[in-house]
Design a protein around this motif. Structure first.
Motif, PDB file in Angstrom:
ATOM      1  N   LEU A   1      22.752  46.866  36.467  1.00 54.75           N
ATOM      2  CA  LEU A   1      23.012  48.011  34.966  1.00 54.75           C
ATOM      3  C   LEU A   1      22.683  47.885  33.962  1.00 54.75           C
ATOM      4  O   LEU A   1      21.897  48.625  32.507  1.00 54.75           O
ATOM      5  CB  LEU A   1      23.729  48.595  34.910  1.00 54.75           C
ATOM      6  CG  LEU A   1      24.725  50.349  33.948  1.00 54.75           C
ATOM      7  CD1 LEU A   1      23.245  51.335  34.534  1.00 54.75           C
ATOM      8  CD2 LEU A   1      25.781  50.224  34.385  1.00 54.75           C
ATOM      9  N   ASN A   2      23.732  46.693  33.481  1.00 60.01           N
ATOM     10  CA  ASN A   2      23.419  46.380  31.688  1.00 60.01           C
ATOM     11  C   ASN A   2      22.429  44.848  31.709  1.00 60.01           C
ATOM     12  O   ASN A   2      22.346  44.620  30.652  1.00 60.01           O
ATOM     13  CB  ASN A   2      24.282  44.749  31.673  1.00 60.01           C
ATOM     14  CG  ASN A   2      26.263  46.250  31.953  1.00 60.01           C
ATOM     15  OD1 ASN A   2      26.101  46.716  30.930  1.00 60.01           O
ATOM     16  ND2 ASN A   2      26.547  46.819  33.464  1.00 60.01           N
ATOM     17  N   HIS A   3      20.938  45.102  32.176  1.00 62.21           N
ATOM     18  CA  HIS A   3      20.391  43.889  31.517  1.00 62.21           C
ATOM     19  C   HIS A   3      19.175  44.591  31.381  1.00 62.21           C
ATOM     20  O   HIS A   3      17.974  44.068  31.584  1.00 62.21           O
ATOM     21  CB  HIS A   3      20.021  42.959  32.823  1.00 62.21           C
ATOM     22  CG  HIS A   3      20.772  41.763  32.719  1.00 62.21           C
ATOM     23  ND1 HIS A   3      22.279  41.718  33.247  1.00 62.21           N
ATOM     24  CD2 HIS A   3      21.401  40.226  32.346  1.00 62.21           C
ATOM     25  CE1 HIS A   3      22.402  40.888  32.579  1.00 62.21           C
ATOM     26  NE2 HIS A   3      22.403  39.749  31.959  1.00 62.21           N
ATOM     27  N   SER A   4      18.768  46.455  31.184  1.00 60.67           N
ATOM     28  CA  SER A   4      17.795  46.900  30.669  1.00 60.67           C
ATOM     29  C   SER A   4      18.572  48.089  29.683  1.00 60.67           C
ATOM     30  O   SER A   4      19.545  48.225  29.517  1.00 60.67           O
ATOM     31  CB  SER A   4      17.399  47.958  32.136  1.00 60.67           C
ATOM     32  OG  SER A   4      18.254  49.415  32.026  1.00 60.67           O
ATOM     33  N   TYR A   5      17.427  47.857  28.883  1.00 58.51           N
ATOM     34  CA  TYR A   5      17.670  49.230  27.336  1.00 58.51           C
ATOM     35  C   TYR A   5      18.341  50.330  27.705  1.00 58.51           C
ATOM     36  O   TYR A   5      19.643  50.916  27.549  1.00 58.51           O
ATOM     37  CB  TYR A   5      16.839  49.444  26.197  1.00 58.51           C
ATOM     38  CG  TYR A   5      17.116  50.185  25.364  1.00 58.51           C
ATOM     39  CD1 TYR A   5      17.284  49.227  24.180  1.00 58.51           C
ATOM     40  CD2 TYR A   5      16.836  51.298  25.227  1.00 58.51           C
ATOM     41  CE1 TYR A   5      17.912  49.718  23.487  1.00 58.51           C
ATOM     42  CE2 TYR A   5      17.334  52.009  24.646  1.00 58.51           C
ATOM     43  CZ  TYR A   5      17.173  51.493  22.941  1.00 58.51           C
ATOM     44  OH  TYR A   5      17.744  52.557  21.607  1.00 58.51           O
ATOM     45  N   SER A   6      17.583  50.748  28.312  1.00 61.12           N
ATOM     46  CA  SER A   6      18.148  52.988  29.765  1.00 61.12           C
ATOM     47  C   SER A   6      19.483  52.371  30.533  1.00 61.12           C
ATOM     48  O   SER A   6      20.126  53.240  29.629  1.00 61.12           O
ATOM     49  CB  SER A   6      17.375  52.945  29.713  1.00 61.12           C
ATOM     50  OG  SER A   6      17.063  52.425  31.158  1.00 61.12           O
TER      51      SER A   6
ATOM     52  N   PHE B   1      22.772  55.198  30.421  1.00 64.53           N
ATOM     53  CA  PHE B   1      23.512  55.294  31.650  1.00 64.53           C
ATOM     54  C   PHE B   1      25.159  54.740  31.924  1.00 64.53           C
ATOM     55  O   PHE B   1      25.504  55.776  32.237  1.00 64.53           O
ATOM     56  CB  PHE B   1      21.990  54.930  32.654  1.00 64.53           C
ATOM     57  CG  PHE B   1      20.839  55.387  33.128  1.00 64.53           C
ATOM     58  CD1 PHE B   1      20.910  56.646  32.559  1.00 64.53           C
ATOM     59  CD2 PHE B   1      19.586  54.689  32.475  1.00 64.53           C
ATOM     60  CE1 PHE B   1      19.837  57.864  32.507  1.00 64.53           C
ATOM     61  CE2 PHE B   1      18.742  55.643  32.757  1.00 64.53           C
ATOM     62  CZ  PHE B   1      18.094  56.733  32.727  1.00 64.53           C
ATOM     63  N   ASP B   2      24.873  53.519  31.105  1.00 60.34           N
ATOM     64  CA  ASP B   2      26.246  53.348  31.144  1.00 60.34           C
ATOM     65  C   ASP B   2      27.302  53.436  30.733  1.00 60.34           C
ATOM     66  O   ASP B   2      28.552  54.163  30.943  1.00 60.34           O
ATOM     67  CB  ASP B   2      26.298  51.999  31.257  1.00 60.34           C
ATOM     68  CG  ASP B   2      27.224  51.210  31.537  1.00 60.34           C
ATOM     69  OD1 ASP B   2      28.967  51.656  32.507  1.00 60.34           O
ATOM     70  OD2 ASP B   2      28.006  49.593  31.400  1.00 60.34           O
ATOM     71  N   PRO B   3      26.983  54.130  28.924  1.00 59.83           N
ATOM     72  CA  PRO B   3      28.109  54.912  28.011  1.00 59.83           C
ATOM     73  C   PRO B   3      28.071  56.981  28.693  1.00 59.83           C
ATOM     74  O   PRO B   3      29.202  56.550  28.786  1.00 59.83           O
ATOM     75  CB  PRO B   3      27.637  54.744  26.673  1.00 59.83           C
ATOM     76  CG  PRO B   3      26.406  53.984  26.547  1.00 59.83           C
ATOM     77  CD  PRO B   3      25.800  53.212  28.645  1.00 59.83           C
ATOM     78  N   ALA B   4      26.984  56.662  29.181  1.00 58.72           N
ATOM     79  CA  ALA B   4      27.546  58.566  30.081  1.00 58.72           C
ATOM     80  C   ALA B   4      28.289  58.640  30.587  1.00 58.72           C
ATOM     81  O   ALA B   4      29.134  59.219  30.958  1.00 58.72           O
ATOM     82  CB  ALA B   4      26.325  58.762  30.350  1.00 58.72           C
ATOM     83  N   VAL B   5      28.371  57.198  31.873  1.00 62.15           N
ATOM     84  CA  VAL B   5      28.822  57.023  33.591  1.00 62.15           C
ATOM     85  C   VAL B   5      30.332  57.191  33.001  1.00 62.15           C
ATOM     86  O   VAL B   5      31.258  57.559  33.025  1.00 62.15           O
ATOM     87  CB  VAL B   5      28.109  56.680  34.105  1.00 62.15           C
ATOM     88  CG1 VAL B   5      29.082  56.529  35.321  1.00 62.15           C
ATOM     89  CG2 VAL B   5      26.996  57.470  34.651  1.00 62.15           C
TER      90      VAL B   5
ATOM     91  N   PHE C   1      31.935  59.843  31.413  1.00 63.86           N
ATOM     92  CA  PHE C   1      32.615  60.961  31.920  1.00 63.86           C
ATOM     93  C   PHE C   1      33.967  60.965  33.293  1.00 63.86           C
ATOM     94  O   PHE C   1      34.605  61.831  32.801  1.00 63.86           O
ATOM     95  CB  PHE C   1      31.826  61.443  32.950  1.00 63.86           C
ATOM     96  CG  PHE C   1      32.184  61.922  34.220  1.00 63.86           C
ATOM     97  CD1 PHE C   1      32.216  63.478  34.595  1.00 63.86           C
ATOM     98  CD2 PHE C   1      32.905  61.265  35.576  1.00 63.86           C
ATOM     99  CE1 PHE C   1      32.396  64.532  35.187  1.00 63.86           C
ATOM    100  CE2 PHE C   1      33.225  62.091  36.240  1.00 63.86           C
ATOM    101  CZ  PHE C   1      33.154  63.703  36.853  1.00 63.86           C
ATOM    102  N   LEU C   2      34.258  59.685  33.326  1.00 67.44           N
ATOM    103  CA  LEU C   2      35.116  59.029  33.395  1.00 67.44           C
ATOM    104  C   LEU C   2      35.958  58.854  33.172  1.00 67.44           C
ATOM    105  O   LEU C   2      37.900  59.381  33.044  1.00 67.44           O
ATOM    106  CB  LEU C   2      35.290  57.341  34.611  1.00 67.44           C
ATOM    107  CG  LEU C   2      34.077  56.912  35.380  1.00 67.44           C
ATOM    108  CD1 LEU C   2      33.584  55.820  35.489  1.00 67.44           C
ATOM    109  CD2 LEU C   2      34.420  57.059  36.680  1.00 67.44           C
ATOM    110  N   SER C   3      36.751  58.598  31.208  1.00 69.36           N
ATOM    111  CA  SER C   3      36.997  58.323  30.164  1.00 69.36           C
ATOM    112  C   SER C   3      37.565  60.334  30.493  1.00 69.36           C
ATOM    113  O   SER C   3      39.331  59.832  30.430  1.00 69.36           O
ATOM    114  CB  SER C   3      36.301  57.978  28.945  1.00 69.36           C
ATOM    115  OG  SER C   3      36.181  57.118  28.950  1.00 69.36           O
ATOM    116  N   ASN C   4      36.585  60.567  30.267  1.00 69.86           N
ATOM    117  CA  ASN C   4      37.590  62.231  30.424  1.00 69.86           C
ATOM    118  C   ASN C   4      37.934  62.216  31.584  1.00 69.86           C
ATOM    119  O   ASN C   4      39.000  63.459  31.439  1.00 69.86           O
ATOM    120  CB  ASN C   4      36.018  63.248  30.513  1.00 69.86           C
ATOM    121  CG  ASN C   4      36.503  64.680  30.388  1.00 69.86           C
ATOM    122  OD1 ASN C   4      36.980  64.971  28.998  1.00 69.86           O
ATOM    123  ND2 ASN C   4      36.195  65.554  30.839  1.00 69.86           N
TER     124      ASN C   4
END
Length: 452
Positions: free
Chosen positions: A279-284, A289-293, A296-299
């Motif tokens: 997940l952390n070795h691609s730009y997307s 995707f990582d910040p988006a999830v 959500f988890l933080s919320n």
């Protein structure tokens, strides 16, 4: 870029000694055979999962990142308009049968027929919504006590088997992919229910427990209770993303005593640690995707903070003026909350414990793993050797599809028809008797160290 395009192909992997499935007695499509190998069954009746099967996806969504973005951001509000009757799932304290169960609650959304009177549906929505709960997703409401009894009676008497769906991280029954496949399964005559994990899909937490990859007793308890209420119906399992990891962990732990007739997983993170690196070795992955999830988890923590802080103040606490509660990556969330909440010293320890990789060899339920080789979220290092070693497993890897996407030209999800077709074939052609196999997992003298 070499994997960009829309012409897709399936690459199948399975054991040379694929488990023998028992055919229904009487006339069948296989002459006088009483059993059929799992891999042959798929080759014969489920072309979508067959090695070399070709199909096209949306030409404008020509890589995994675009497929995944579209699946998560497109407006599906007017599509797959199924209705859900919601029931509360109350988990008791741990006991001898469920040693890792924890007090709390979740919700289960049962697919129901559209209401004859929408005014009555809306009236009952307001009457049954628990005090203090958030507004539910469209076409979803709690069932009354009488409606719950009627639903059990209907599921007991109708001819359809049961499909239990387990969603992924930050998901629930409201996701368009789950609604699409639920609609296909419902129309095919199956009784369909999605188990919304603790705190997910606008469910309120009642205790300080969150959703995780290691909480298999939640799934086990739900399935056992459903089986007690409707004991004569076969149960199928369908997992999405992290829900797939739960399904595989559960089946691996159950082993030979599993009551599940068959299972399908989509986008399974078989190795959570490797998926973290992926997940952390691609730009997307790293920037979209990582910040988006993580957001959500933080919320999720923010919305349920009073309960979490009440029950686990040593984990769920922060100074209001501090910024250390602003989680920007999933691993940061797992470092601050998930790992310590479940007694792990670090996220890596949690990822290792929650990974199905070492449990795959103990699965004794016919299971199909569908994964995309351009998935931007979970690892594409698929468990080829492990699948070849276990006759109950079948891996269908596609060149394209993204994460839980497989978007077609019409915006629908390709996997919905494929999964429905697989379960329909399993239901119509095969006996409810267990598969035949003398399979014994090959264990090293050090296997105890992997938790097997």
């Amino acid at each position: 870029m070499l994997s960009w395009g829309f012409h897709n192909r399936i690459h199948a992997t399975y054991s040379e000694k694929s488990v023998a499935l028992k055919l229904k007695s009487g006339k069948n499509d296989f002459a006088t055979l009483n059993v059929i190998p799992f891999s042959t069954f798929i080759k014969t009746l489920v072309p979508e999962f067959t090695d070399g099967y070709k199909f096209n996806l949306h030409p404008f969504l020509f890589n995994g990142a675009l497929q995944t973005l579209y699946a998560s951001k497109a407006d599906y509000s007017n599509d797959f308009q199924i209705y859900y009757g919601r029931c509360m799932v109350q988990y008791p304290e741990a006991n001898f049968e469920y040693p890792h169960l924890h007090l709390g609650q979740a919700t289960a959304d049962f697919v129901v027929d559209p209401p004859k009177e929408i005014d009555e549906w809306n009236y009952l929505y307001n009457q049954t919504l628990p005090a203090g709960w958030p507004r539910l997703h469209p076409r979803t409401r709690f069932l009354t006590a009488q409606e719950e009894q009627d639903l059990v009676a209907d599921w007991t008497s109708n001819p359809g088997s049961i499909v239990v769906i387990i969603h992924g991280l930050a998901g629930g029954s409201h996701e368009p992919g789950i609604r699409d496949v639920s609609q296909h399964l419902h129309q095919a005559g199956f009784n369909v229910v999605t188990l919304n994990s603790r705190g997910c899909c606008r469910s309120k937490l009642s205790t300080g427990r969150l959703y995780s990859a290691v909480e298999t007793d939640d799934l086990r308890y739900f399935i056992d209770e459903l089986h007690k209420k409707i004991p004569n119906k076969p149960i199928y399992l369908l997992g999405f993303s992290l829900g797939s990891a739960l399904v595989l962990n559960y089946l691996g732990e159950e082993g030979k005593k599993s009551i599940i007739k068959s299972a399908v997983t989509i986008g399974a993170p078989v190795d959570l640690l490797d998926s973290h690196y992926h997940l952390n070795h691609s730009y997307s992955g790293k920037y979209i995707f990582d910040p988006a999830v993580a957001s959500f988890l933080s919320n999720l923590v923010k919305v349920n903070f009073p309960i979490l802080n009440r029950d686990k103040p040593e984990v769920f606490s922060y100074e209001k003026k501090s910024k250390d509660h602003l989680i920007r990556r999933i691993v940061d969330f797992d470092r601050k909350y998930t790992a310590p909440a479940y007694g792990f010293v670090s996220p890596k320890y949690y990822y290792e414990a929650g990974s199905p990789l070492t449990k795959l060899i103990n699965i004794h339920t016919p299971t199909v793993l569908l994964n995309s080789l351009d998935d931007p979220v979970v690892s594409c290092n698929l468990p080829v050797d492990e699948v070849k070693a276990n006759p109950y497993l079948y891996l269908a890897a596609s060149d394209l599809g993204g994460h839980l996407a497989y978007i077609q030209w019409d915006g629908g999800f390709w996997f919905s028809k494929a999964v429905s077709g697989y379960f329909k074939a399993f239901e119509s052609k095969l006996s409810n008797e267990p598969a035949e196999s003398d399979y014994k997992p090959q264990l090293s003298e050090y296997s105890y160290k992997t938790g097997i």
